[in-house]
Design a protein around this motif. Sequence first.
Motif, PDB file in Angstrom:
ATOM      1  N   PRO A   1      11.165   0.928   2.025  1.00 27.35           N
ATOM      2  CA  PRO A   1      11.401   2.215   1.368  1.00 27.35           C
ATOM      3  C   PRO A   1      10.581   2.319   0.096  1.00 27.35           C
ATOM      4  CG  PRO A   1      13.301   0.768   1.124  1.00 27.35           C
ATOM      5  CD  PRO A   1      12.388   0.116   2.114  1.00 27.35           C
ATOM      6  N   LYS A   2      10.221   3.544  -0.257  1.00 29.38           N
ATOM      7  CA  LYS A   2       9.388   3.777  -1.432  1.00 29.38           C
ATOM      8  C   LYS A   2      10.037   3.242  -2.709  1.00 29.38           C
ATOM      9  CE  LYS A   2       6.932   7.558  -3.790  1.00 29.38           C
ATOM     10  NZ  LYS A   2       6.690   9.025  -3.797  1.00 29.38           N
ATOM     11  N   THR A   3      11.340   3.158  -2.721  1.00 27.78           N
ATOM     12  CA  THR A   3      12.061   2.692  -3.904  1.00 27.78           C
ATOM     13  C   THR A   3      12.099   1.170  -4.027  1.00 27.78           C
ATOM     14  OG1 THR A   3      14.125   2.781  -2.643  1.00 27.78           O
ATOM     15  CG2 THR A   3      13.539   4.743  -3.946  1.00 27.78           C
TER      16      THR A   3
ATOM     17  N   ALA B   1       0.818  -1.209   0.000  1.00 34.06           N
ATOM     18  CA  ALA B   1       0.000   0.000   0.000  1.00 34.06           C
ATOM     19  C   ALA B   1       0.850   1.256   0.000  1.00 34.06           C
ATOM     20  CB  ALA B   1      -0.928   0.022   1.218  1.00 34.06           C
ATOM     21  N   THR B   2       0.349   2.288  -0.662  1.00 41.03           N
ATOM     22  CA  THR B   2       0.966   3.615  -0.631  1.00 41.03           C
ATOM     23  C   THR B   2       0.516   4.335   0.632  1.00 41.03           C
ATOM     24  OG1 THR B   2      -0.896   4.701  -1.738  1.00 41.03           O
ATOM     25  CG2 THR B   2       0.798   3.696  -3.150  1.00 41.03           C
ATOM     26  N   PRO B   3       1.177   5.447   1.002  1.00 44.65           N
ATOM     27  CA  PRO B   3       0.659   6.242   2.121  1.00 44.65           C
ATOM     28  C   PRO B   3      -0.792   6.679   1.910  1.00 44.65           C
ATOM     29  CG  PRO B   3       2.911   6.888   1.662  1.00 44.65           C
ATOM     30  CD  PRO B   3       2.509   5.933   0.573  1.00 44.65           C
ATOM     31  N   ALA B   4      -1.141   7.090   0.692  1.00 43.83           N
ATOM     32  CA  ALA B   4      -2.513   7.528   0.414  1.00 43.83           C
ATOM     33  C   ALA B   4      -3.507   6.398   0.609  1.00 43.83           C
ATOM     34  CB  ALA B   4      -2.608   8.074  -1.005  1.00 43.83           C
TER      35      ALA B   4
ATOM     36  N   GLU C   1       5.854   4.187  -8.845  1.00 42.01           N
ATOM     37  CA  GLU C   1       6.115   4.722 -10.175  1.00 42.01           C
ATOM     38  C   GLU C   1       6.293   6.235 -10.100  1.00 42.01           C
ATOM     39  OE1 GLU C   1       7.487   4.829 -13.251  1.00 42.01           O
ATOM     40  OE2 GLU C   1       6.578   2.834 -13.247  1.00 42.01           O
ATOM     41  N   PRO C   2       7.513   6.732  -9.817  1.00 43.04           N
ATOM     42  CA  PRO C   2       7.731   8.167  -9.621  1.00 43.04           C
ATOM     43  C   PRO C   2       7.538   8.999 -10.872  1.00 43.04           C
ATOM     44  CG  PRO C   2       9.829   6.998  -9.657  1.00 43.04           C
ATOM     45  CD  PRO C   2       8.758   5.956  -9.654  1.00 43.04           C
TER      46      PRO C   2
ATOM     47  N   ASP D   1       8.337   8.467   2.528  1.00 36.55           N
ATOM     48  CA  ASP D   1       8.864   7.695   1.403  1.00 36.55           C
ATOM     49  C   ASP D   1       8.904   6.223   1.790  1.00 36.55           C
ATOM     50  OD1 ASP D   1       9.184   9.890  -0.261  1.00 36.55           O
ATOM     51  OD2 ASP D   1      11.186  10.335   0.525  1.00 36.55           O
ATOM     52  N   VAL D   2       7.710   5.715   2.125  1.00 40.11           N
ATOM     53  CA  VAL D   2       7.596   4.365   2.676  1.00 40.11           C
ATOM     54  C   VAL D   2       6.384   3.677   2.047  1.00 40.11           C
ATOM     55  CG1 VAL D   2       7.137   3.047   4.787  1.00 40.11           C
ATOM     56  CG2 VAL D   2       8.655   5.007   4.871  1.00 40.11           C
ATOM     57  N   LEU D   3       6.482   2.364   1.888  1.00 40.02           N
ATOM     58  CA  LEU D   3       5.365   1.527   1.476  1.00 40.02           C
ATOM     59  C   LEU D   3       5.074   0.529   2.589  1.00 40.02           C
ATOM     60  CD1 LEU D   3       6.461   0.671  -2.185  1.00 40.02           C
ATOM     61  CD2 LEU D   3       4.889   2.483  -1.471  1.00 40.02           C
ATOM     62  N   ALA D   4       3.821   0.150   2.714  1.00 40.49           N
ATOM     63  CA  ALA D   4       3.433  -0.853   3.710  1.00 40.49           C
ATOM     64  C   ALA D   4       3.213  -2.192   3.026  1.00 40.49           C
ATOM     65  CB  ALA D   4       2.166  -0.417   4.437  1.00 40.49           C
ATOM     66  N   LEU D   5       3.871  -3.221   3.518  1.00 39.09           N
ATOM     67  CA  LEU D   5       3.627  -4.590   3.075  1.00 39.09           C
ATOM     68  C   LEU D   5       2.891  -5.281   4.214  1.00 39.09           C
ATOM     69  CD1 LEU D   5       6.258  -7.023   1.477  1.00 39.09           C
ATOM     70  CD2 LEU D   5       4.275  -7.768   2.764  1.00 39.09           C
ATOM     71  N   THR D   6       1.653  -5.647   3.979  1.00 41.70           N
ATOM     72  CA  THR D   6       0.780  -6.140   5.048  1.00 41.70           C
ATOM     73  C   THR D   6       0.201  -7.488   4.669  1.00 41.70           C
ATOM     74  OG1 THR D   6       0.210  -3.884   5.701  1.00 41.70           O
ATOM     75  CG2 THR D   6      -1.281  -5.622   6.407  1.00 41.70           C
ATOM     76  N   ALA D   7       0.214  -8.414   5.632  1.00 38.82           N
ATOM     77  CA  ALA D   7      -0.378  -9.733   5.422  1.00 38.82           C
ATOM     78  C   ALA D   7      -1.816  -9.744   5.917  1.00 38.82           C
ATOM     79  CB  ALA D   7       0.434 -10.786   6.170  1.00 38.82           C
ATOM     80  N   MET D   8      -2.624 -10.600   5.306  1.00 39.78           N
ATOM     81  CA  MET D   8      -4.008 -10.775   5.731  1.00 39.78           C
ATOM     82  C   MET D   8      -4.199 -12.184   6.266  1.00 39.78           C
ATOM     83  SD  MET D   8      -5.808  -8.779   2.570  1.00 39.78           S
ATOM     84  CE  MET D   8      -4.418  -9.045   1.473  1.00 39.78           C
ATOM     85  N   ALA D   9      -4.588 -12.263   7.531  1.00 37.63           N
ATOM     86  CA  ALA D   9      -4.841 -13.552   8.181  1.00 37.63           C
ATOM     87  C   ALA D   9      -3.666 -14.505   7.999  1.00 37.63           C
ATOM     88  CB  ALA D   9      -6.130 -14.178   7.657  1.00 37.63           C
TER      89      ALA D   9
END
Length: 253
Positions: free
Chosen positions: A191-193, A148-151, A228-229, A170-178
């Motif tokens: 990192p966003k990159t 996920a993006t910050p938005a 995608e900057p 400048d961060v992305l979230a990698l989140t697991a579901m269950a």
Amino acid sequence: MPSKIAFAASRAPVAQAAHATLTQRYGNAPLAEADVIVALGGDGFMLQTLHDTLELLAPVYGMNCGTIGFMMNAYAEDELVERLTAAEEAVINPLSMRATHTDGRQSRALALNEVALLRAGPQAAKLQITVDGRLRMQELVCDGALVATPAGSTAYNYSAHGPILPIGADVLALTAMAAFRPRRWRGALLPKTAKVRFDVLEPEKRPVMADADGTSYRDVASVEIQSEPSISHRILFDPGHGLEERLISEQFT
């Protein structure tokens, strides 16, 4: 001060009624000629409008005619030109997704909120996670995982107990579901990159679909995701009610 306003509305009756009222009052410029685009609907329609107008230069100002309206401003018919003139701009870079299907086909998509992998059968998915070419998790057994993006961090990501990210981070979230193995693994901040790759283990036995902002791609074998900057979406908010304030407020409700 915008002189040409283009209105777009979802198919919901309340949005269609608002469209009729506002276009009669302010006119309705062609999208390609507009100084600003006003989207009437909910968050889903706002995402659709942003995707549909990607090639246009005009920013998008949403007015809530839907349910939650996290990305929208309050609906009002009066002083719209003044509100558009005073609006603050937020610039968002989407995620790009490249999915390889089990039959070898490839699909590409952009996502402003998140790219999610979801189990598409009765059994849990088995995913392998690689970040920037380095294997980080050999096997994640879960209902799914998303980037996920910050938005988009207050959307599906937050419902899956992922973190809310400041809009300027400048961060992305990698989140697991269950997550079943590792037990209750919640994910990671990247990192966003970062370039994230999910490989689906046992895809025939445990089918997985990929979803980019509500558009689904079935039977994927691997999915690569990165920010995608080179692409920027411009969104307008009333002063004091921008994404940054909304992200902070969401954490205290």
